[in-house]
Write a protein that holds these residues in place. Sequence first.
Motif, PDB file in Angstrom:
ATOM      1  N   MET A  40      16.945   5.352   7.589  1.00  0.00           N
ATOM      2  CA  MET A  40      17.183   4.006   7.107  1.00  0.00           C
ATOM      3  C   MET A  40      18.226   4.063   5.992  1.00  0.00           C
ATOM      4  SD  MET A  40      14.414   1.615   5.161  1.00  0.00           S
ATOM      5  CE  MET A  40      14.812  -0.059   4.837  1.00  0.00           C
ATOM      6  N   ARG A  41      19.267   3.274   6.155  1.00  0.00           N
ATOM      7  CA  ARG A  41      20.299   3.193   5.121  1.00  0.00           C
ATOM      8  C   ARG A  41      19.792   2.301   3.986  1.00  0.00           C
ATOM      9  NH1 ARG A  41      25.858   3.694   6.742  1.00  0.00           N
ATOM     10  NH2 ARG A  41      26.252   1.732   5.696  1.00  0.00           N
ATOM     11  N   ILE A  42      20.049   2.725   2.750  1.00  0.00           N
ATOM     12  CA  ILE A  42      19.660   1.926   1.588  1.00  0.00           C
ATOM     13  C   ILE A  42      20.944   1.538   0.868  1.00  0.00           C
ATOM     14  CG2 ILE A  42      18.330   1.837  -0.539  1.00  0.00           C
ATOM     15  CD1 ILE A  42      16.447   3.877   0.664  1.00  0.00           C
ATOM     16  N   GLU A  43      21.330   0.288   1.041  1.00  0.00           N
ATOM     17  CA  GLU A  43      22.611  -0.192   0.528  1.00  0.00           C
ATOM     18  C   GLU A  43      22.441  -0.931  -0.797  1.00  0.00           C
ATOM     19  OE1 GLU A  43      23.603  -2.371   4.093  1.00  0.00           O
ATOM     20  OE2 GLU A  43      24.854  -0.695   4.780  1.00  0.00           O
ATOM     21  N   ASN A  44      23.575  -1.175  -1.447  1.00  0.00           N
ATOM     22  CA  ASN A  44      23.638  -1.959  -2.688  1.00  0.00           C
ATOM     23  C   ASN A  44      22.860  -1.325  -3.833  1.00  0.00           C
ATOM     24  OD1 ASN A  44      25.171  -3.997  -1.327  1.00  0.00           O
ATOM     25  ND2 ASN A  44      23.259  -4.724  -0.438  1.00  0.00           N
ATOM     26  N   THR A  45      23.012  -0.014  -3.985  1.00  0.00           N
ATOM     27  CA  THR A  45      22.346   0.698  -5.072  1.00  0.00           C
ATOM     28  C   THR A  45      23.332   1.179  -6.128  1.00  0.00           C
ATOM     29  OG1 THR A  45      22.534   2.812  -3.918  1.00  0.00           O
ATOM     30  CG2 THR A  45      20.500   1.545  -3.561  1.00  0.00           C
ATOM     31  N   LYS A  64      11.971  14.196  -2.684  1.00  0.00           N
ATOM     32  CA  LYS A  64      10.789  14.236  -1.837  1.00  0.00           C
ATOM     33  C   LYS A  64       9.734  13.251  -2.337  1.00  0.00           C
ATOM     34  CE  LYS A  64       7.495  17.690  -0.132  1.00  0.00           C
ATOM     35  NZ  LYS A  64       7.140  19.114  -0.223  1.00  0.00           N
ATOM     36  N   ILE A  65       9.215  12.435  -1.419  1.00  0.00           N
ATOM     37  CA  ILE A  65       8.123  11.513  -1.723  1.00  0.00           C
ATOM     38  C   ILE A  65       6.935  11.915  -0.855  1.00  0.00           C
ATOM     39  CG2 ILE A  65       7.328   9.128  -1.694  1.00  0.00           C
ATOM     40  CD1 ILE A  65      10.247   8.233  -1.991  1.00  0.00           C
ATOM     41  N   GLU A  66       5.897  12.382  -1.502  1.00  0.00           N
ATOM     42  CA  GLU A  66       4.680  12.775  -0.779  1.00  0.00           C
ATOM     43  C   GLU A  66       4.000  11.538  -0.196  1.00  0.00           C
ATOM     44  OE1 GLU A  66       3.743  15.830  -0.185  1.00  0.00           O
ATOM     45  OE2 GLU A  66       5.039  16.899  -1.576  1.00  0.00           O
ATOM     46  N   SER A  67       3.234  11.747   0.854  1.00  0.00           N
ATOM     47  CA  SER A  67       2.546  10.648   1.520  1.00  0.00           C
ATOM     48  C   SER A  67       1.095  11.013   1.779  1.00  0.00           C
ATOM     49  CB  SER A  67       3.239  10.358   2.856  1.00  0.00           C
ATOM     50  OG  SER A  67       2.499   9.453   3.623  1.00  0.00           O
ATOM     51  N   LYS A 117      12.004  10.063   7.255  1.00  0.00           N
ATOM     52  CA  LYS A 117      10.595  10.383   7.434  1.00  0.00           C
ATOM     53  C   LYS A 117      10.514  11.746   8.118  1.00  0.00           C
ATOM     54  CE  LYS A 117       7.296   7.259   8.808  1.00  0.00           C
ATOM     55  NZ  LYS A 117       6.642   6.337   9.774  1.00  0.00           N
ATOM     56  N   HIS A 118       9.838  12.690   7.448  1.00  0.00           N
ATOM     57  CA  HIS A 118       9.671  14.028   8.012  1.00  0.00           C
ATOM     58  C   HIS A 118       8.362  14.092   8.781  1.00  0.00           C
ATOM     59  CE1 HIS A 118       8.458  18.293   8.063  1.00  0.00           C
ATOM     60  NE2 HIS A 118       9.757  18.478   8.237  1.00  0.00           N
ATOM     61  N   TYR A 119       8.488  14.441  10.048  1.00  0.00           N
ATOM     62  CA  TYR A 119       7.330  14.629  10.916  1.00  0.00           C
ATOM     63  C   TYR A 119       7.112  16.133  11.068  1.00  0.00           C
ATOM     64  CZ  TYR A 119       8.104   9.812  12.439  1.00  0.00           C
ATOM     65  OH  TYR A 119       8.257   8.459  12.490  1.00  0.00           O
ATOM     66  N   TYR A 120       6.046  16.642  10.487  1.00  0.00           N
ATOM     67  CA  TYR A 120       5.758  18.061  10.616  1.00  0.00           C
ATOM     68  C   TYR A 120       5.305  18.339  12.041  1.00  0.00           C
ATOM     69  CZ  TYR A 120       3.677  22.624  10.056  1.00  0.00           C
ATOM     70  OH  TYR A 120       3.384  23.939  10.201  1.00  0.00           O
ATOM     71  N   PRO A 121       5.776  19.352  12.703  1.00  0.00           N
ATOM     72  CA  PRO A 121       6.796  20.327  12.328  1.00  0.00           C
ATOM     73  C   PRO A 121       8.174  19.995  12.902  1.00  0.00           C
ATOM     74  CG  PRO A 121       5.646  21.153  14.244  1.00  0.00           C
ATOM     75  CD  PRO A 121       5.075  19.773  13.928  1.00  0.00           C
ATOM     76  N   HIS A 122       8.419  18.757  13.328  1.00  0.00           N
ATOM     77  CA  HIS A 122       9.621  18.435  14.094  1.00  0.00           C
ATOM     78  C   HIS A 122      10.885  18.210  13.275  1.00  0.00           C
ATOM     79  CE1 HIS A 122       7.002  18.322  17.511  1.00  0.00           C
ATOM     80  NE2 HIS A 122       6.233  17.438  16.894  1.00  0.00           N
ATOM     81  N   GLY A 123      10.782  17.668  12.083  1.00  0.00           N
ATOM     82  CA  GLY A 123      11.962  17.437  11.271  1.00  0.00           C
ATOM     83  C   GLY A 123      12.044  16.021  10.741  1.00  0.00           C
ATOM     84  N   SER A 125       9.759   3.186  10.808  1.00  0.00           N
ATOM     85  CA  SER A 125       9.091   2.236   9.921  1.00  0.00           C
ATOM     86  C   SER A 125       8.692   2.967   8.638  1.00  0.00           C
ATOM     87  CB  SER A 125       7.859   1.634  10.594  1.00  0.00           C
ATOM     88  OG  SER A 125       6.912   2.630  10.877  1.00  0.00           O
ATOM     89  N   PHE A 126       8.848   2.271   7.516  1.00  0.00           N
ATOM     90  CA  PHE A 126       8.558   2.849   6.210  1.00  0.00           C
ATOM     91  C   PHE A 126       7.650   1.911   5.434  1.00  0.00           C
ATOM     92  CE2 PHE A 126      12.668   4.469   7.523  1.00  0.00           C
ATOM     93  CZ  PHE A 126      12.542   5.829   7.293  1.00  0.00           C
ATOM     94  N   PRO A 127       6.663   2.457   4.729  1.00  0.00           N
ATOM     95  CA  PRO A 127       5.823   1.604   3.886  1.00  0.00           C
ATOM     96  C   PRO A 127       6.665   0.909   2.814  1.00  0.00           C
ATOM     97  CG  PRO A 127       4.864   3.801   4.111  1.00  0.00           C
ATOM     98  CD  PRO A 127       6.249   3.853   4.694  1.00  0.00           C
TER      99      PRO A 127
END
Length: 121
Positions: free
Chosen positions: A1-6, A43-46, A82-88, A96-98
């Motif tokens: 996801m691109r985060i613009e206007n920062t 890194k943001i833990e979930s 979003k990192h999906y263990y073990p795929h990347g 989708s992101f919280p």
Amino acid sequence: MRIENTGIDDVVVDLKPLDHITGKNAFIRAGQWDYERVTYDYKIESDEKNITYYVRIQGYALEGDVDKGNAVLKLLTPLLGKHYYPHGIEYGEEESFPKNVVERAKTLLTKVGEELNPHHK
């Protein structure tokens, strides 16, 4: 996801202040660079099982050399992945992101953008 206007999109900045500002905001460059490109990750833990989020700032050298520390870099639009263990890590727009993760990423990137402002070339 691109985060613009920062305040980061298309910024041109020297490597040294960029390393300093990203480092003090807990972004890690580590081995994620070559002579012409840099990548910084936060890194943001979930609480979700096997899911971790990453905020990514990327740039490429307009002049100089990253390895020698004298590069002038142009930054790209930051990404949230979003990192999906073990795929990347997936950075696609279909992910989708919280809401709290997106807001945290935007706040962090805006802070970095504001700190970079006096260092624009």
